[in-house]
Structure formats: C-alpha cells, structure tokens
Design an enzyme around this catalytic site. Structure first.
Site, PDB file in Angstrom:
ATOM      1  N   LYS A  30       0.820  -1.215   0.000  1.00 26.08           N
ATOM      2  CA  LYS A  30       0.000   0.000   0.000  1.00 26.08           C
ATOM      3  C   LYS A  30       0.851   1.260   0.000  1.00 26.08           C
ATOM      4  O   LYS A  30       0.528   2.231  -0.691  1.00 26.08           O
ATOM      5  CB  LYS A  30      -0.953   0.001   1.197  1.00 26.08           C
ATOM      6  CG  LYS A  30      -0.302   0.214   2.556  1.00 26.08           C
ATOM      7  CD  LYS A  30      -1.332   0.263   3.664  1.00 26.08           C
ATOM      8  CE  LYS A  30      -0.680   0.497   5.013  1.00 26.08           C
ATOM      9  NZ  LYS A  30      -0.038   1.817   5.148  1.00 26.08           N
ATOM     10  N   THR A  31       1.946   1.269   0.765  1.00 23.94           N
ATOM     11  CA  THR A  31       2.794   2.465   0.833  1.00 23.94           C
ATOM     12  C   THR A  31       3.435   2.740  -0.529  1.00 23.94           C
ATOM     13  O   THR A  31       3.486   3.889  -0.990  1.00 23.94           O
ATOM     14  CB  THR A  31       3.882   2.305   1.910  1.00 23.94           C
ATOM     15  OG1 THR A  31       3.256   2.051   3.171  1.00 23.94           O
ATOM     16  CG2 THR A  31       4.747   3.543   2.019  1.00 23.94           C
ATOM     17  N   ASP A 214      -3.656   7.834   4.434  1.00 23.97           N
ATOM     18  CA  ASP A 214      -3.171   6.486   4.748  1.00 23.97           C
ATOM     19  C   ASP A 214      -3.932   5.933   5.950  1.00 23.97           C
ATOM     20  O   ASP A 214      -4.404   6.688   6.801  1.00 23.97           O
ATOM     21  CB  ASP A 214      -1.668   6.563   5.055  1.00 23.97           C
ATOM     22  CG  ASP A 214      -1.041   5.187   5.205  1.00 23.97           C
ATOM     23  OD1 ASP A 214      -1.567   4.219   4.619  1.00 23.97           O
ATOM     24  OD2 ASP A 214      -0.023   5.074   5.909  1.00 23.97           O
ATOM     25  N   GLU A 215      -4.054   4.603   6.038  1.00 25.71           N
ATOM     26  CA  GLU A 215      -4.696   3.911   7.173  1.00 25.71           C
ATOM     27  C   GLU A 215      -6.092   4.491   7.444  1.00 25.71           C
ATOM     28  O   GLU A 215      -6.454   4.800   8.587  1.00 25.71           O
ATOM     29  CB  GLU A 215      -3.823   4.013   8.432  1.00 25.71           C
ATOM     30  CG  GLU A 215      -2.426   3.448   8.299  1.00 25.71           C
ATOM     31  CD  GLU A 215      -2.383   1.921   8.278  1.00 25.71           C
ATOM     32  OE1 GLU A 215      -3.468   1.294   8.241  1.00 25.71           O
ATOM     33  OE2 GLU A 215      -1.274   1.348   8.295  1.00 25.71           O
ATOM     34  N   GLN A 245      -8.324  -4.772   8.952  1.00 25.84           N
ATOM     35  CA  GLN A 245      -7.321  -4.442   9.962  1.00 25.84           C
ATOM     36  C   GLN A 245      -7.748  -3.243  10.808  1.00 25.84           C
ATOM     37  O   GLN A 245      -6.916  -2.551  11.389  1.00 25.84           O
ATOM     38  CB  GLN A 245      -5.963  -4.154   9.302  1.00 25.84           C
ATOM     39  CG  GLN A 245      -5.365  -5.371   8.610  1.00 25.84           C
ATOM     40  CD  GLN A 245      -3.954  -5.121   8.114  1.00 25.84           C
ATOM     41  OE1 GLN A 245      -3.008  -5.036   8.891  1.00 25.84           O
ATOM     42  NE2 GLN A 245      -3.799  -5.000   6.811  1.00 25.84           N
ATOM     43  N   ARG A 590       1.077 -11.090  10.240  1.00 25.51           N
ATOM     44  CA  ARG A 590       2.425 -10.573  10.540  1.00 25.51           C
ATOM     45  C   ARG A 590       3.488 -11.601  10.152  1.00 25.51           C
ATOM     46  O   ARG A 590       4.670 -11.270  10.037  1.00 25.51           O
ATOM     47  CB  ARG A 590       2.590 -10.280  12.046  1.00 25.51           C
ATOM     48  CG  ARG A 590       1.679  -9.219  12.681  1.00 25.51           C
ATOM     49  CD  ARG A 590       1.606  -7.950  11.905  1.00 25.51           C
ATOM     50  NE  ARG A 590       0.467  -7.964  10.990  1.00 25.51           N
ATOM     51  CZ  ARG A 590       0.317  -7.163   9.966  1.00 25.51           C
ATOM     52  NH1 ARG A 590       1.247  -6.268   9.681  1.00 25.51           N
ATOM     53  NH2 ARG A 590      -0.746  -7.242   9.188  1.00 25.51           N
TER      54      ARG A 590
END
Length: 685
Positions: A30-31, A214-215, A245, A590
């Site tokens: 995503k980044t 973002d997020e 998430q 993770r």
C-alpha cells in the site's frame, strides 16, 4: 515508476480525478502504491506539489512516505508536497487561521503530562474526587465528537459525568486564559474554523486539489468530517486502508468510514490490492478463511506472491509455563541454525500473558525486548503490589512506602508527603515507625484532619499483614481485600487490563506457594527482583509484544500465544467479536515464513487456575475440525428456549434474527435484556 507495480497497484496509482478507495490487504504494497500515485500526479500529470495533501497517523509513516515519494519526484521542483500527520496539518492550519476564533497565533501546545497536571489542579479547586485518567479520556472524547463544554454538562445524567463536564468547562477556560491548545484541539479547532468560515473552506479545498489518506480504517468521526470539508470542492480524495485491519474501535476509530466510503463520496472507485508480498499461501489461507466469518467487511482474498510454504503449526501445552519453555527452546534452536533473533516475535492479546514469557525466556537466557509495552514487573500496578509486599517484609523500606503511601488515594499530596518525611527524620526513625508511634495530635500537625484516619488505617493494615506474613496463602487474600488496589485501578480508563495484570500476579504468587511450601515472602521478593532485572541488552533479541503493537510489522517466525476463549478472543460484556476477529487476522498476517499458534489446557485467570477452551478462531481458520464454539449455520434457537451465558447466566430467548453468518438472540436474563450472538450461548435442555 509504474513498471514496478502489479496491475492492481498500477490501476490505483494512475487514477487521477474523483474519489478512490484503495482496499489494501496486509502486505500488498500500500505504501508503495500511495507514494507512486503522488509521484505520478506530480511528475507525469503535472499537478503542482502545493496542490497535494497526504495525511498519515504517525510521524514515522509520514517520514517513510516522504522519503519514498521524493525519490520518485524530480528533485529540481521548486515546491514540495505537504505530507504530514493529521495533527501536524492542524497545527499548520491553526498557526495561520486561529485568530478567526479571537485567539492569538502564538499559542502553545500542552502535552498529556501538562494536561493531567491542569486537570489535577481543577479537581482540587472544584473538590472533585475522580480518576485523572477518566477525566482526560472524557475530555478527549468530547472534543472528538465536537461536543461543547456546556452541552456536555446539559447532556450528562450520571454524577461522575456531570462532574467530568464541569472539569471540561473549567479546563477549556484555563486553556483560553493561557492561550494554550491540547492535542485534540489541533483537529477540533481546525474543523470549527473551516465549518464557520465558508470562504476559507472554499479556498482551502481549492488549494488542496488532491488529497490522500493512509490507514483510513483508523479515522474517527472528527477526521472524517474534516476530510469532507477539505475535499468539498472537488471530491479528489484517495484513501488507502484495510477494513479487515480496523482494530482501534476502543479509541474512537470508526470502521464505517471505510465501509461506507462509496456512500460518503459519490462516484467512488474501489481498487483491491490482493497480491500479498509478505506471507506464504498457507498463512494467507488461514487468515482469509478466518476473516470471512465477519459480516462487516467489503471483502477480498489475499493471494501469495511467494507461493507455498510450511503448514500453520499448532502448539498444544499443559499450561503457560510449558508454553513459554517450549517456545524458548524452539527459538534457541532457530537461532543456532542462523536465524536472526530480530526476525522472531511472540504476540499476545492480553498484556498479562507476557509474564510467563518473560520468565521463561529469562530462565532460558534468551535475549528479548518488549515492543510498544512495559514489562510485566515494571507495570505501575504490579510495582505497587511489590512495593507493599516489600514494606510488609521490611517496614524500614521508606522508598517502597513512599511509592504507595497515596495509592489508593488517602488525600496525601506532595506537601503532606514531604511533611511526613521530615517528621520521620526528626524522630530519627523510618517513616513507618514514625507513623506507627505518632499520636493523633502529631498526625494532625502534618496531614489534614481528613487524612489522619486514612494514615492510621494504612499503618494498622500493614501491621495486620505483617502478623500474617508467615502464611503466604492467607496473606495475599487478606492483602487484596483490605488494601484496595484492585478497586483503585479498576476505576481507570484502562482498568480492565490493569486488573487482569493484578490477578495474574496474585495467581503467580499462589502458584509459587504451591510449588514451594517453605517459600518465604523475602525469598519470593528476591526471585521477583532477579526475574525483572534482565541485564541482557542485545540489539539482536526476540520481539515480545501485544497484537495491537505488532500492526505494520512483519517477522519470519511468529508465535501467537493464548489462543483460547476469553484470552483470544478476549471476552467481556463489551466485546466486539468482529473487531476481535480482525485483531486475530492482523496477528496471523504478521508472519512471513512460519506461523505457530499456541493454546494450552489451563491458565491463571483472575488469580485462579482454570481449564480453558481452544479459541474459536482456530476452528474458523480451518486449523482444527472440532471446536465447541462454531458459528451457527442455522437458527438453532427459537423463541422461548432457555439458554445459558457465561457472564449473564440463564435467560429465555425472546427473538431470533440473522446477523451475517450467524444469529443474534434477544434474551431476557431475569429482566436484564441483551442482544447476544448465538455462538456465545449454550442451550439448556
């Protein structure tokens, strides 16, 4: 730059006008996608950098994005894009426009410690006796839902909330008098200025023609409303996030912001990033299967770019000691084979579970570091208990007594404590002995009349406990009942977690007595000191952390402990099972190479050892076939059925309705009516 993106990422990065939701699964880049889109707008489309605004939640994320984006943008550009946190944007905006509220632009920002000190002073002036953490939490909540102080007072019904509103009113007055703003003001005042000044809203929206966030799943109501104003003239807003998430509902994040993005911003396009570059397919299969049990989601299916790997491991142990020892042994074997300890992590849902890990790793001489948290024996509530026990063991321990002399509250502020210390020095005695031998008149001369009784009670309680210190089993029970630390910490905003830690300590204390009948209080305290004083400072150490703290991180070898009902998922009266499931999804994703999920047969819980059940999440992830808590695929209950709930007891079903993939039951528990999902209910035949 586009050649380095997959087709989904490229579609998102080259979208120019109109609202865009990039639904980015865990490990899907995503980044990279967001920073490439920013660079594309500036370097290929020709958008002036000053017309872009990219917002994040942390300075670390902002720095990383800025670094990546600037690498892709022509460094000869005269202007740079604004890429910062929400609150940094608010600060910049207020410095330019706060005078519209009749305030000076020379304001200072107070931090959380300053805020607590101000609230404490107000409590003293208003003679209000509540927890500071409760009051600061309420004030923050009021500001984030845009509730003015006077309106908060008018809306309050219960006494505690009326008092909180009164503190809020005075707190705001003092901020204004001293030209101060707090952290929440940076956004609430920015929103207010834009809302009340239409021309400024128009100009600001036209300036920031392309907004990226973002997020987005972590935004709250205030942040959403602010974004609506900023994008009001063009609707060119691109948000990236993952509804699966969204794990911060407890601190105000509103998952509806991402779930209903297409309703909030007309004509929104949705691009799903479903190629995962982090984990093997086996790990993703478990995560995908688990999260499908949630009904409140937009839906996506992660596919591994890496391909197949090991099956997900299930580790079964007798209790938490065996669990910790087994994990420590496996990790040591991994390190021997050349695996860097930094690439290994152990996660838990409830902080109290870290205690057994810390002890097991210490005994195995395995270097570890706590990430985003405090070690068990360094937590305030545990240090308070230990300090009391040290005074019971050695009444000359002034250092330990001073730590807890006003815990719970006994009306002893810094001035009173200093007078007590001076009084003891004048008697050439320890503080405890001086207070023990002091007459009521002497006590009245050094503390307020109101505090004389509480000081005498403290001395009497410690004396009583000292008389029982050779019977450790009775000592800890008596200590819990007369000192009142549990009630003191339970009243705090994070009281549930703190009380769990206290119960974990009591359970460990009792277990130590069972294991060694000759154990003395002095020996126990010495063992605690050795266990909590780990000297192994090593840059290469195993990571131990909560699942919340692990968000955004990744590890080659990952262990998740406590995969049992009540621990993961954590079950309370206010549990949001979908958020618990999202938290489990975060935990699983993770892992890069090997994922081990650990469950045990019995665990200390609230100070007692109890048999525990495997987590329903193991069954929902299709890792075990038999689980006693499967989701109901059909309506197993009907109106009139008698049922049992582990917290509310026996009740009668009044109504059955569908809720996602299971059923919601309206149940009357002796007049206490609750709506509860069917997987939490047992039938009574």
């Amino acid at each position: 730059m586009l050649d380095e993106l997959n087709s989904q990422q490229r579609e998102a990065a080259t979208h120019i006008d109109g609202p865009l939701l990039i639904l980015a699964g865990a490990g899907s880049g995503k980044t990279k996608t967001l920073t490439t889109r920013l660079a594309y707008l500036i370097g290929e489309v020709g958008i002036d950098p000053i017309n872009t605004l990219t917002l994040t939640f942390t300075n670390k994320a902002a720095s990383e994005m800025r670094y990546r984006a600037l690498k892709l943008i022509d460094s000869s550009a005269n202007t740079m894009p604004l890429l910062c946190t929400f609150h940094k944007f608010g600060l910049l905006f207020l410095k330019m426009h706060i005078e519209r509220l009749g305030r000076k632009s020379t304001f200072n920002i107070i931090d959380s410690d300053d805020q607590k000190r101000m609230v404490k002073a107000i409590m003293k002036d208003l003679k209000i006796d509540l927890q500071v953490s409760f009051l600061t939490s309420e004030i923050s909540k009021y500001k984030n839902i845009l509730l003015e102080p006077q309106k908060a007072l008018e809306n309050a019904e219960l006494t505690d909330y009326k008092q909180a509103a009164k503190v809020y009113i005075e707190y705001q007055n003092r901020l204004l008098e001293n030209n101060l703003v707090d952290f929440d003001d940076l956004l609430s005042l920015t929103y207010r200025i834009l809302k009340e000044n239409d021309n400024l809203r128009l100009d600001t929206s036209k300036r920031y023609q392309y907004i990226m966030v973002d997020e987005y799943q972590d935004t709250n109501e205030l942040q959403y409303q602010l974004l609506k104003l900023l994008a009001s003239e063009h609707n060119n807003i691109c948000v990236v996030g993952d509804d699966d998430q969204s794990i911060y509902g407890w601190r105000g994040a509103n998952i509806k912001n991402i779930l209903e993005f297409h309703n909030h911003f007309e004509g929104a396009k949705v691009v799903k990033l479903e190629v995962n570059y982090r984990s093997t397919q086996q790990i993703l299969d478990a995560a995908n299967t688990l999260i499908e049990h949630n009904s409140k989601r937009l839906g996506k299916n992660l596919v591994s770019h890496i391909g197949d790997g090991e099956s997900v491991h299930l580790q079964h142990s007798l209790d938490e000691v065996y669990e910790a020892n087994t994990i420590a042994k496996e990790i040591k074997e991994l390190i021997v084979t050349g695996v860097d300890a930094n690439n290994i992590a152990v996660l838990y849902r409830i902080n109290a579970l870290s205690r057994s890990l810390e002890e097991g790793f210490t005994k195995a001489s395995l270097a570890f570091k706590m990430i985003g948290g405090i070690r068990f024996y360094e937590r305030a509530e545990i240090k308070d208990i230990i300090s009391y026990l040290r005074v019971i063991s050695n009444s000359s321990d002034d250092f330990s007594l001073l730590r807890v002399i006003n815990k719970p509250k006994r009306g002893l502020g810094p001035t009173s404590v200093e007078k007590i210390r001076a009084f003891a020095e004048s008697k050439n005695s320890s503080i405890f002995s001086a207070l023990y031998e002091a007459s009521e008149d002497e006590l009245s001369s050094i503390v307020s009349k109101k505090s004389v009784k509480s000081v005498k009670d403290l001395v009497e309680n410690i004396t009583l406990l000292q008389s029982d210190k050779d019977n450790l089993g009775e000592l800890i029970t008596l200590f819990d009942s007369i000192i009142g630390l549990r009630e003191y910490y339970n009243a705090m905003a994070d009281g549930f977690d703190r009380v769990l830690n206290i119960d974990e300590f009591y359970g460990y204390f009792r277990d130590a007595i069972v294991k060694d009948e000759e154990l003395t209080l002095e020996q126990f305290l010495a063992d605690i000191t050795l266990q909590s004083d780990q000297d192994q400072v090593d840059s290469s150490a195993v990571n131990i952390m909560s699942v919340h703290a692990s968000k955004g991180l990744e590890f080659e070898y990952l262990y998740v402990i406590g995969m049992e009902e009540e621990f993961f998922p954590m079950i309370t009266e206010t549990t949001d099972m979908e958020e618990e499931r999202r938290l489990a999804y975060v935990a699983l994703t993770r892992a890069k190479k090997r994922l081990t999920l650990c469950h045990i047969d019995s665990r200390f819980y609230r100070g007692k050892r109890k048999t525990v059940q495997k987590s329903r999440f193991l069954g929902e992830a299709n890792l075990i076939k038999n689980t006693s808590l499967k989701l109901s695929k059909k309506a197993d209950y009907k109106k009139g059925d008698l049922v049992k709930h582990k917290i509310f007891g026996i009740g009668r079903v009044q109504e059955v309705t569908r809720s996602g993939k299971e059923y919601k039951l309206k149940i009357n528990f002796g007049g206490n009516k609750k709506e509860i999902l069917s997987s939490f209910i047992e039938p009574i035949s």
